[in-house]
Write a protein that holds these residues in place. Structure first.
Motif, PDB file in Angstrom:
ATOM      1  N   ALA A 126      -9.071  -0.487  10.189  1.00 40.70           N
ATOM      2  CA  ALA A 126      -9.449   0.620   9.312  1.00 40.70           C
ATOM      3  C   ALA A 126      -8.674   1.878   9.676  1.00 40.70           C
ATOM      4  CB  ALA A 126     -10.947   0.889   9.406  1.00 40.70           C
ATOM      5  N   LEU A 127      -8.265   2.618   8.661  1.00 39.11           N
ATOM      6  CA  LEU A 127      -7.672   3.937   8.834  1.00 39.11           C
ATOM      7  C   LEU A 127      -8.505   4.925   8.017  1.00 39.11           C
ATOM      8  CD1 LEU A 127      -3.846   3.166   8.466  1.00 39.11           C
ATOM      9  CD2 LEU A 127      -5.136   3.527  10.574  1.00 39.11           C
ATOM     10  N   ARG A 128      -8.446   6.189   8.401  1.00 39.41           N
ATOM     11  CA  ARG A 128      -9.257   7.191   7.707  1.00 39.41           C
ATOM     12  C   ARG A 128      -8.390   8.039   6.784  1.00 39.41           C
ATOM     13  NH1 ARG A 128     -13.961   8.994   6.996  1.00 39.41           N
ATOM     14  NH2 ARG A 128     -14.361  11.166   6.461  1.00 39.41           N
ATOM     15  N   ALA A 129      -8.744   8.026   5.511  1.00 38.91           N
ATOM     16  CA  ALA A 129      -8.155   8.981   4.567  1.00 38.91           C
ATOM     17  C   ALA A 129      -8.821  10.327   4.793  1.00 38.91           C
ATOM     18  CB  ALA A 129      -8.373   8.512   3.137  1.00 38.91           C
ATOM     19  N   THR A 130      -8.010  11.349   4.990  1.00 40.21           N
ATOM     20  CA  THR A 130      -8.559  12.668   5.308  1.00 40.21           C
ATOM     21  C   THR A 130      -8.671  13.569   4.089  1.00 40.21           C
ATOM     22  OG1 THR A 130      -6.345  13.467   5.881  1.00 40.21           O
ATOM     23  CG2 THR A 130      -7.690  12.576   7.675  1.00 40.21           C
ATOM     24  N   ALA A 131      -8.177  13.111   2.946  1.00 39.57           N
ATOM     25  CA  ALA A 131      -8.209  13.940   1.736  1.00 39.57           C
ATOM     26  C   ALA A 131      -8.115  13.033   0.515  1.00 39.57           C
ATOM     27  CB  ALA A 131      -7.050  14.942   1.741  1.00 39.57           C
ATOM     28  N   ALA A 132      -8.320  13.630  -0.644  1.00 36.39           N
ATOM     29  CA  ALA A 132      -8.152  12.914  -1.903  1.00 36.39           C
ATOM     30  C   ALA A 132      -6.697  12.964  -2.339  1.00 36.39           C
ATOM     31  CB  ALA A 132      -9.038  13.535  -2.979  1.00 36.39           C
ATOM     32  N   LEU A 133      -6.241  11.891  -2.938  1.00 32.76           N
ATOM     33  CA  LEU A 133      -4.907  11.895  -3.537  1.00 32.76           C
ATOM     34  C   LEU A 133      -4.854  12.977  -4.610  1.00 32.76           C
ATOM     35  CD1 LEU A 133      -2.108  10.775  -4.232  1.00 32.76           C
ATOM     36  CD2 LEU A 133      -3.231   9.017  -5.616  1.00 32.76           C
ATOM     37  N   ASP A 134      -3.887  13.876  -4.476  1.00 32.09           N
ATOM     38  CA  ASP A 134      -3.749  14.995  -5.405  1.00 32.09           C
ATOM     39  C   ASP A 134      -2.259  15.199  -5.687  1.00 32.09           C
ATOM     40  OD1 ASP A 134      -3.729  17.305  -6.853  1.00 32.09           O
ATOM     41  OD2 ASP A 134      -4.775  18.534  -5.373  1.00 32.09           O
ATOM     42  N   PRO A 135      -1.745  14.581  -6.753  1.00 32.50           N
ATOM     43  CA  PRO A 135      -0.309  14.683  -7.027  1.00 32.50           C
ATOM     44  C   PRO A 135       0.186  16.116  -7.163  1.00 32.50           C
ATOM     45  CG  PRO A 135      -1.301  12.973  -8.378  1.00 32.50           C
ATOM     46  CD  PRO A 135      -2.434  13.696  -7.711  1.00 32.50           C
ATOM     47  N   ALA A 136      -0.690  17.047  -7.525  1.00 27.49           N
ATOM     48  CA  ALA A 136      -0.273  18.437  -7.664  1.00 27.49           C
ATOM     49  C   ALA A 136       0.064  19.065  -6.324  1.00 27.49           C
ATOM     50  CB  ALA A 136      -1.368  19.245  -8.359  1.00 27.49           C
ATOM     51  N   ARG A 137      -0.455  18.504  -5.233  1.00 29.97           N
ATOM     52  CA  ARG A 137      -0.177  19.044  -3.898  1.00 29.97           C
ATOM     53  C   ARG A 137       0.954  18.307  -3.188  1.00 29.97           C
ATOM     54  NH1 ARG A 137      -2.895  19.009   0.393  1.00 29.97           N
ATOM     55  NH2 ARG A 137      -4.257  17.228  -0.006  1.00 29.97           N
ATOM     56  N   ALA A 138       1.386  17.189  -3.739  1.00 27.84           N
ATOM     57  CA  ALA A 138       2.336  16.321  -3.030  1.00 27.84           C
ATOM     58  C   ALA A 138       3.739  16.427  -3.615  1.00 27.84           C
ATOM     59  CB  ALA A 138       1.861  14.871  -3.093  1.00 27.84           C
ATOM     60  N   ASP A 139       4.714  16.456  -2.737  1.00 27.42           N
ATOM     61  CA  ASP A 139       6.104  16.280  -3.167  1.00 27.42           C
ATOM     62  C   ASP A 139       6.443  14.803  -3.268  1.00 27.42           C
ATOM     63  OD1 ASP A 139       6.899  19.153  -3.050  1.00 27.42           O
ATOM     64  OD2 ASP A 139       6.429  18.888  -0.926  1.00 27.42           O
ATOM     65  N   VAL A 140       5.807  14.001  -2.412  1.00 24.10           N
ATOM     66  CA  VAL A 140       5.991  12.548  -2.409  1.00 24.10           C
ATOM     67  C   VAL A 140       4.628  11.885  -2.313  1.00 24.10           C
ATOM     68  CG1 VAL A 140       7.000  10.552  -1.222  1.00 24.10           C
ATOM     69  CG2 VAL A 140       8.246  12.731  -1.274  1.00 24.10           C
ATOM     70  N   VAL A 141       4.381  10.911  -3.190  1.00 24.70           N
ATOM     71  CA  VAL A 141       3.204  10.046  -3.100  1.00 24.70           C
ATOM     72  C   VAL A 141       3.711   8.659  -2.744  1.00 24.70           C
ATOM     73  CG1 VAL A 141       1.296   8.978  -4.351  1.00 24.70           C
ATOM     74  CG2 VAL A 141       1.869  11.386  -4.761  1.00 24.70           C
ATOM     75  N   LEU A 142       3.246   8.135  -1.611  1.00 23.86           N
ATOM     76  CA  LEU A 142       3.732   6.842  -1.134  1.00 23.86           C
ATOM     77  C   LEU A 142       2.626   5.805  -1.236  1.00 23.86           C
ATOM     78  CD1 LEU A 142       6.013   6.277   1.934  1.00 23.86           C
ATOM     79  CD2 LEU A 142       4.137   4.710   1.445  1.00 23.86           C
ATOM     80  N   VAL A 143       2.924   4.687  -1.894  1.00 23.55           N
ATOM     81  CA  VAL A 143       1.940   3.638  -2.160  1.00 23.55           C
ATOM     82  C   VAL A 143       2.315   2.387  -1.373  1.00 23.55           C
ATOM     83  CG1 VAL A 143       0.735   2.325  -3.942  1.00 23.55           C
ATOM     84  CG2 VAL A 143       1.715   4.564  -4.499  1.00 23.55           C
ATOM     85  N   PRO A 144       1.447   1.907  -0.482  1.00 24.00           N
ATOM     86  CA  PRO A 144       1.733   0.674   0.254  1.00 24.00           C
ATOM     87  C   PRO A 144       1.347  -0.550  -0.562  1.00 24.00           C
ATOM     88  CG  PRO A 144      -0.391   1.520   0.924  1.00 24.00           C
ATOM     89  CD  PRO A 144       0.158   2.501  -0.093  1.00 24.00           C
ATOM     90  N   GLY A 145       1.666  -1.717  -0.018  1.00 22.03           N
ATOM     91  CA  GLY A 145       1.189  -2.963  -0.595  1.00 22.03           C
ATOM     92  C   GLY A 145      -0.106  -3.396   0.061  1.00 22.03           C
ATOM     93  N   ALA A 146      -0.485  -4.647  -0.174  1.00 18.39           N
ATOM     94  CA  ALA A 146      -1.707  -5.217   0.390  1.00 18.39           C
ATOM     95  C   ALA A 146      -1.338  -6.303   1.394  1.00 18.39           C
ATOM     96  CB  ALA A 146      -2.574  -5.796  -0.723  1.00 18.39           C
TER      97      ALA A 146
END
Length: 222
Positions: free
Chosen positions: A55-75
């Protein structure tokens, strides 16, 4: 450059941790020009990966307006077929885990990121299939793990057999360890080659292959 790395249930930990470490080191090497955080579509929460219950902890909500890069992993999980639900007590397959993202808020958020030309969406391994299943890479050159290239074609992407594919605001990596190459490429492209080289040297890692771009002469068939 602020990077948000997306966590979803069943994510592949290596797809996340490898680029996180590279980008975090890039931030240190550039006196803070790069920042990186773990996010989820649902906001701060503990997210369980598909390998051994890590398990890893997400510390925030995905917010494209705040990001220069959004990185999506696989499963991570057994190789299976789309729609093939696991037997009782068995781990869900990779296609099933990727498909389950469609019933979350992730596709709409990724769609917003893809619609913003100032935001780069990057993927590692099956992360590009998350986009493809959501109908977000229609006609665009993109790569994924070699076992998913046919599915990528079938869902509207232009599958390219390359380690990293750079299509401007869409940058994709192939198999799991390509997350190192993809993150180093982003560092070089956005911050500069000296910082990228310093991180390569720190991690004793040399990038593999040529970054594919839809440019230059078209090669003849061998």
């Amino acid at each position: 450059m602020h990077v948000q790395i997306v966590l979803f249930d069943g994510f592949d930990p290596l797809d996340v941790i490898a680029p996180f470490e590279v980008l975090h080191a890039g931030g240190a090497a550039s006196r803070g020009a790069v920042s990186v955080e773990l996010v989820s579509a649902e906001g701060p929460r503990e997210v369980v990966g598909g390998t051994g219950g890590l398990a890893l902890r997400a510390t925030a909500a995905l917010d494209p307006a705040r990001a220069d890069v959004v990185l999506v992993p696989g499963a991570a999980g057994p190789v299976g077929e789309p729609g093939e639900e696991p037997a009782a007590g068995a781990d869900a397959s990779i296609p099933v885990l990727l498909g389950r993202t469609l019933s979350t808020g992730l596709p709409a958020l990724l769609g917003a990121a893809m619609d913003d030309p100032a935001t780069t969406v990057a993927t590692v391994c099956g992360g590009s299939l998350v986009l493809a299943l959501a109908g977000l890479v229609e006609g665009r050159p993109v790569t994924t793990h070699h076992l998913g290239l046919d599915l990528l074609d079938a869902t509207g992407g232009r599958a390219v057999r390359a380690r990293v594919v750079d299509d401007g605001d869409l940058v994709s990596g192939a198999g799991v360890t390509s997350g190192l190459d993809l993150a180093l490429h982003l560092l070089e492209r956005e911050i500069g080659p000296r910082v990228a080289h310093a991180v390569e040297e720190l991690f004793a890692y040399e990038r593999r292959g040529t970054v594919w771009r839809d440019a230059g002469a078209v090669p003849v068939a061998f």
